[in-house]
Design a protein around this motif. Sequence first.
Motif, PDB file in Angstrom:
ATOM      1  N   LEU A  81       1.067  -1.043  -0.129  1.00 50.00           N
ATOM      2  CA  LEU A  81      -0.064  -0.065  -0.139  1.00 50.00           C
ATOM      3  C   LEU A  81       0.805   1.313   0.071  1.00 50.00           C
ATOM      4  CD1 LEU A  81      -2.805   1.040   0.110  1.00 50.00           C
ATOM      5  CD2 LEU A  81      -2.686   0.993   2.711  1.00 50.00           C
ATOM      6  N   THR A  82       1.904   1.300   0.628  1.00 51.06           N
ATOM      7  CA  THR A  82       2.682   2.436   0.706  1.00 51.06           C
ATOM      8  C   THR A  82       3.551   2.659  -0.662  1.00 51.06           C
ATOM      9  OG1 THR A  82       3.436   2.115   3.061  1.00 51.06           O
ATOM     10  CG2 THR A  82       5.039   3.244   1.948  1.00 51.06           C
ATOM     11  N   ILE A  83       3.839   1.567  -1.184  1.00 55.25           N
ATOM     12  CA  ILE A  83       4.379   1.565  -2.532  1.00 55.25           C
ATOM     13  C   ILE A  83       3.309   2.168  -3.701  1.00 55.25           C
ATOM     14  CG2 ILE A  83       5.628   0.707  -4.429  1.00 55.25           C
ATOM     15  CD1 ILE A  83       7.397   0.996  -2.232  1.00 55.25           C
ATOM     16  N   ILE A  84       2.293   1.742  -3.440  1.00 53.36           N
ATOM     17  CA  ILE A  84       1.247   1.886  -4.565  1.00 53.36           C
ATOM     18  C   ILE A  84       0.970   3.527  -4.472  1.00 53.36           C
ATOM     19  CG2 ILE A  84      -1.340   1.567  -4.968  1.00 53.36           C
ATOM     20  CD1 ILE A  84      -0.582  -1.379  -4.760  1.00 53.36           C
ATOM     21  N   LEU A  85       0.413   4.043  -2.953  1.00 57.09           N
ATOM     22  CA  LEU A  85       0.230   5.267  -2.978  1.00 57.09           C
ATOM     23  C   LEU A  85       1.178   6.325  -3.213  1.00 57.09           C
ATOM     24  CD1 LEU A  85      -1.494   5.057   0.748  1.00 57.09           C
ATOM     25  CD2 LEU A  85      -2.485   5.478  -1.496  1.00 57.09           C
ATOM     26  N   SER A  86       2.483   6.019  -2.998  1.00 60.36           N
ATOM     27  CA  SER A  86       3.583   6.790  -3.483  1.00 60.36           C
ATOM     28  C   SER A  86       3.563   6.761  -4.898  1.00 60.36           C
ATOM     29  CB  SER A  86       4.829   6.587  -2.859  1.00 60.36           C
ATOM     30  OG  SER A  86       4.625   6.580  -1.304  1.00 60.36           O
ATOM     31  N   GLY A  87       3.559   5.654  -5.607  1.00 65.54           N
ATOM     32  CA  GLY A  87       3.518   5.502  -7.030  1.00 65.54           C
ATOM     33  C   GLY A  87       2.584   6.266  -7.769  1.00 65.54           C
ATOM     34  N   ALA A  88       1.224   6.434  -7.059  1.00 67.22           N
ATOM     35  CA  ALA A  88       0.168   7.158  -7.707  1.00 67.22           C
ATOM     36  C   ALA A  88       0.468   8.397  -7.316  1.00 67.22           C
ATOM     37  CB  ALA A  88      -1.144   6.776  -6.870  1.00 67.22           C
ATOM     38  N   VAL A  89       1.032   9.209  -6.436  1.00 67.25           N
ATOM     39  CA  VAL A  89       1.495  10.611  -6.444  1.00 67.25           C
ATOM     40  C   VAL A  89       2.371  10.733  -7.328  1.00 67.25           C
ATOM     41  CG1 VAL A  89       2.709  12.253  -4.808  1.00 67.25           C
ATOM     42  CG2 VAL A  89       1.013  10.802  -3.891  1.00 67.25           C
ATOM     43  N   VAL A  90       3.558   9.975  -7.664  1.00 71.19           N
ATOM     44  CA  VAL A  90       4.630  10.482  -8.728  1.00 71.19           C
ATOM     45  C   VAL A  90       3.700  10.367 -10.054  1.00 71.19           C
ATOM     46  CG1 VAL A  90       6.628   9.680  -9.568  1.00 71.19           C
ATOM     47  CG2 VAL A  90       6.214   9.654  -7.108  1.00 71.19           C
ATOM     48  N   LEU A  91       3.023   9.469 -10.192  1.00 75.42           N
ATOM     49  CA  LEU A  91       2.302   9.093 -11.664  1.00 75.42           C
ATOM     50  C   LEU A  91       1.711  10.490 -11.857  1.00 75.42           C
ATOM     51  CD1 LEU A  91       1.895   7.263 -14.091  1.00 75.42           C
ATOM     52  CD2 LEU A  91      -0.172   6.701 -12.867  1.00 75.42           C
ATOM     53  N   TRP A  92       0.734  10.896 -10.836  1.00 78.38           N
ATOM     54  CA  TRP A  92      -0.075  12.189 -10.856  1.00 78.38           C
ATOM     55  C   TRP A  92       0.805  13.187 -11.141  1.00 78.38           C
ATOM     56  CZ3 TRP A  92      -5.160  12.943 -10.912  1.00 78.38           C
ATOM     57  CH2 TRP A  92      -5.616  14.313 -10.873  1.00 78.38           C
ATOM     58  N   ALA A  93       1.998  13.276 -10.707  1.00 83.10           N
ATOM     59  CA  ALA A  93       2.758  14.480 -10.764  1.00 83.10           C
ATOM     60  C   ALA A  93       3.442  14.504 -12.185  1.00 83.10           C
ATOM     61  CB  ALA A  93       4.113  14.622  -9.902  1.00 83.10           C
ATOM     62  N   PHE A  94       3.790  13.407 -12.782  1.00 83.49           N
ATOM     63  CA  PHE A  94       4.228  13.342 -14.131  1.00 83.49           C
ATOM     64  C   PHE A  94       2.984  13.334 -15.360  1.00 83.49           C
ATOM     65  CE2 PHE A  94       8.038  11.463 -12.201  1.00 83.49           C
ATOM     66  CZ  PHE A  94       8.852  12.552 -12.566  1.00 83.49           C
ATOM     67  N   VAL A  95       2.030  12.991 -14.945  1.00 85.27           N
ATOM     68  CA  VAL A  95       0.991  12.825 -15.969  1.00 85.27           C
ATOM     69  C   VAL A  95       0.158  14.057 -16.269  1.00 85.27           C
ATOM     70  CG1 VAL A  95      -1.367  12.091 -16.704  1.00 85.27           C
ATOM     71  CG2 VAL A  95       0.507  10.475 -15.848  1.00 85.27           C
ATOM     72  N   PHE A  96      -0.085  14.766 -14.979  1.00 84.26           N
ATOM     73  CA  PHE A  96      -0.575  16.115 -14.863  1.00 84.26           C
ATOM     74  C   PHE A  96       0.168  17.112 -14.200  1.00 84.26           C
ATOM     75  CE2 PHE A  96      -4.021  12.730 -14.440  1.00 84.26           C
ATOM     76  CZ  PHE A  96      -4.918  12.925 -15.453  1.00 84.26           C
ATOM     77  N   PRO A  97       1.170  17.692 -14.918  1.00 83.23           N
ATOM     78  CA  PRO A  97       2.167  18.411 -14.401  1.00 83.23           C
ATOM     79  C   PRO A  97       1.686  19.564 -13.931  1.00 83.23           C
ATOM     80  CG  PRO A  97       2.657  18.216 -16.587  1.00 83.23           C
ATOM     81  CD  PRO A  97       1.526  17.299 -16.545  1.00 83.23           C
ATOM     82  N   GLN A  98       1.713  20.238 -12.910  1.00 83.16           N
ATOM     83  CA  GLN A  98       1.057  21.523 -12.568  1.00 83.16           C
ATOM     84  C   GLN A  98       2.281  22.607 -11.897  1.00 83.16           C
ATOM     85  OE1 GLN A  98      -2.338  22.214 -12.644  1.00 83.16           O
ATOM     86  NE2 GLN A  98      -2.713  20.107 -13.809  1.00 83.16           N
ATOM     87  N   SER A  99       2.494  22.131 -10.690  1.00 84.01           N
ATOM     88  CA  SER A  99       3.591  23.089 -10.206  1.00 84.01           C
ATOM     89  C   SER A  99       4.708  22.621  -9.166  1.00 84.01           C
ATOM     90  CB  SER A  99       2.894  24.104  -9.199  1.00 84.01           C
ATOM     91  OG  SER A  99       2.332  23.489  -8.076  1.00 84.01           O
TER      92      SER A  99
END
Length: 141
Positions: A81-99
């Motif tokens: 769960l730790t790896i999946i949650l962190s991977g989701a945050v990183v994926l979100w940061a690369f797919v939808f680059p905001q700031s």
Amino acid sequence: MRTLQVTSAIAAVCSVLMWCFLLMQPVLPVSASAAVDAGFVVFVGGMLIGHLAAFVGLVASASLGPRPAWRHRILAGSHALTIILSGAVVLWAFVFPQSGWELLALPCGVMIGQLPAVCVLAAGMVSRRAGPSHVQDRLVG
């Protein structure tokens, strides 16, 4: 099995330290610069150590066999769960680059993902501590 327990304990300590800092921050009167410095050490250090421990624990859980004990399954699941949650945050940061501010959610992977491990490890400590004294009472009485 020992590696899974040790890495779970390390990641759980990182999670508990981050939760304690987060919950005690509004209560303690600390200057802003000291809070930022301490928060950087607690969150970035805890995140890095917690993610490394979760990854090693997840790899170690692959060698548990076909039917591990329920506690070991929960520990392995909390690492996953730790790896999946962190991977989701990183994926979100690369797919939808905001700031880049969305990467501040990376410690939440360790904080939320390790909560089941904290509960299992705390229950194990309580049952281990209550066990011998209860046996001694039965032997004496």
